[in-house]
Design an enzyme around this catalytic site. Structure first.
Site, PDB file in Angstrom:
ATOM      1  N   TYR A 149       0.801  -1.226   0.000  1.00  0.00           N
ATOM      2  CA  TYR A 149       0.000   0.000   0.000  1.00  0.00           C
ATOM      3  C   TYR A 149       0.831   1.272   0.000  1.00  0.00           C
ATOM      4  O   TYR A 149       0.346   2.320  -0.432  1.00  0.00           O
ATOM      5  CB  TYR A 149      -0.925   0.024   1.226  1.00  0.00           C
ATOM      6  N   LYS A 201       1.374 -15.074   5.051  1.00  0.00           N
ATOM      7  CA  LYS A 201       1.469 -16.037   3.950  1.00  0.00           C
ATOM      8  C   LYS A 201       2.955 -16.312   3.734  1.00  0.00           C
ATOM      9  O   LYS A 201       3.464 -16.279   2.608  1.00  0.00           O
ATOM     10  CB  LYS A 201       0.789 -15.441   2.700  1.00  0.00           C
ATOM     11  N   ASP A 233      -5.170 -17.544   3.747  1.00  0.00           N
ATOM     12  CA  ASP A 233      -6.257 -18.284   3.090  1.00  0.00           C
ATOM     13  C   ASP A 233      -7.011 -19.130   4.118  1.00  0.00           C
ATOM     14  O   ASP A 233      -8.249 -19.131   4.174  1.00  0.00           O
ATOM     15  CB  ASP A 233      -5.733 -19.142   1.925  1.00  0.00           C
ATOM     16  N   ASP A 257      -6.621  -5.832   5.314  1.00  0.00           N
ATOM     17  CA  ASP A 257      -7.666  -5.158   4.549  1.00  0.00           C
ATOM     18  C   ASP A 257      -8.730  -6.176   4.122  1.00  0.00           C
ATOM     19  O   ASP A 257      -9.942  -5.933   4.217  1.00  0.00           O
ATOM     20  CB  ASP A 257      -7.018  -4.502   3.315  1.00  0.00           C
ATOM     21  N   ASP A 261     -12.853  -7.294   6.055  1.00  0.00           N
ATOM     22  CA  ASP A 261     -14.143  -7.243   5.345  1.00  0.00           C
ATOM     23  C   ASP A 261     -14.901  -8.559   5.528  1.00  0.00           C
ATOM     24  O   ASP A 261     -16.136  -8.563   5.625  1.00  0.00           O
ATOM     25  CB  ASP A 261     -13.951  -6.944   3.853  1.00  0.00           C
TER      26      ASP A 261
END
Ligand SMILES: NC(=O)c1ccc[n+]([C@@H]2O[C@H](COP(=O)([O-])OP(=O)(O)OC[C@H]3O[C@@H](n4cnc5c(N)ncnc54)[C@H](O)[C@@H]3O)[C@@H](O)[C@H]2O)c1
Length: 363
Positions: A149, A201, A233, A257, A261
């Site tokens: 980002y 990850k 995941d 991020d 959600d």
């Protein structure tokens, strides 16, 4: 006899922004004004006009302003908190005004913690079968200043069949360590399961070995906090299958991020999810996680609950945790009793929800 010191008056920068932002922020401020007298809370709300309208009015593509240096300095040096609605409007290039206002504040104020409490207040709001409020009560600590980002995108051979696009995931030891330490402290303070989950990850993105090593080192200072690990995941899958396993989790900017959600849906949707962008002890920013939902602009139909929950997080940061808990309790009770009918847009007027929460917290 000495008199008690006067309680500090907080200066709060208010940026309504675009779309539904100004409408939901107005309801957040309504609730703040209703709760203030009961908790001896003194504050001044300073309105800032930064938005796509402002960008267009000051020149748009020809040098329009997003967040000018003078206002940034006023906020940094003169305010205790920022309450933000949402930024984003189809009249501006994708992400331009969002980046100019939100990323400028997040990175410029070094707000390295993105704090996302995920709590279910009523079983009817959860899309998962048989999950109850006691099953969904977690906090995600997302690193907020690094990763892809804040790295520059590079394109070579743009527009040709040989195009290559690169935007590195960049992590520093200091940036990684401070968010991990914050998360350990939170797990200890929350004293729920006293468990901290590292989400990464590192099996595929080997740069995240820095997170693995830093987490293991910092963990030695918190022997009372149990540790766990999941790849992003799997973590998304576990959050849907067994949200009750989560207490506090810490993760990178990009993965945070995404998983927050998923968490928003588990707690009832974007209509309730709020976040704090925090640097402990410094001016910090509080916002609903939803965007500007342009299609609902000006209709008095957006749900303001997420912004009201952002106000609760802001009060906690400003040293009024009890006032924050009162707001949270009022939201929980209005959802459980059905006085707030839904967390979607359109079921009730924005102002009606603000009115009922304001009168509930006024006591
Ligand atoms: N922090 C921010 O300011 C922020 C965050 C996300 C998106 N954005 C921007 O917002 C704009 C729209 O983005 P988007 O459509 O992807 O996301 P969005 O969150 O604005 O809207 C997605 C959908 O979520 C629902 N929704 C959102 N807020 C709601 C509310 N308060 N009450 C009820 N329902 C609500 C609506 O159905 C809406 O259509 C874009 O310009 C985007 O860049 C800003």
């Amino acid at each position: 006899m000495t008199s008690a010191p006067a309680r500090k008056s907080h200066r709060i920068a208010v940026i309504g922004g675009d779309g539904i932002g100004p409408e939901v922020v107005a309801e957040g401020l309504k609730v703040l004004s209703a709760i203030a007298p009961r908790h001896g809370l003194r504050y001044e709300a300073v309105q800032y006009p930064f938005s796509t309208d402002r960008w267009l009015a000051t020149g748009g593509e020809h040098g329009g302003e997003t967040l000018p240096d003078s206002a940034f300095a006023e906020i940094k040096d003169g305010c205790d908190a920022v309450l933000l609605g949402a930024i984003g409007d189809p009249r501006a290039p994708v992400g331009l005004v969002e980046h100019g206002v939100i990323m400028r504040l997040r990175v410029g104020l070094d707000l390295f913690v993105n704090l996302r409490p995920i709590k279910l207040y009523d079983a009817r709001l959860c899309p998962l079968k048989d999950k109850r409020p006691e099953d969904v009560d977690m906090v995600i600590c997302r690193e907020n200043t690094e990763d892809a980002y804040t790295a520059k995108a590079e394109f070579t051979n743009k527009g040709t069949p040989d195009e290559v696009a690169v935007q590195p995931m960049r992590y520093t030891r200091k940036g990684t360590e401070r968010i991990i330490r914050y998360a350990f402290e939170l797990a200890r303070r929350r004293n729920k399961q006293k468990k901290l989950l590292l989400i990464d990850k590192a099996n595929a993105v080997r740069a995240q070995d820095l997170w693995t090593r830093t987490f293991a080192e910092v963990a030695k200072e918190y022997p009372d906090v149990a540790t766990d690990h999941a790849y992003i995941d799997a973590a998304c899958m576990w959050m849907l299958k067994n949200p009750e396993w989560f207490d506090v989790a810490v993760t990178t900017n990009l993965f945070g991020d995404i998983i927050t959600d998923v968490g928003a849906m588990v707690q009832g949707g974007l209509g309730i999810a709020a976040s704090g962008n925090i640097h402990p002890g410094r001016v910090s920013l509080f916002e609903p996680i939803h965007g500007s939902a342009p299609k609902y602009k000006g209709q008095n139909s957006a749900n303001p609950v997420a912004t009201v929950m952002a106000v609760a997080l802001m009060l906690d940061h400003l040293g009024h945790p009890e006032a924050g808990r009162v707001i949270e309790g009022a939201v929980a009770s209005a959802l459980q009793s059905g006085r707030i009918k839904s967390l979607s847009a359109g079921a009730q007027k924005t102002s009606e929800i603000g009115d009922l929460l304001a009168s509930a917290v006024a006591g």
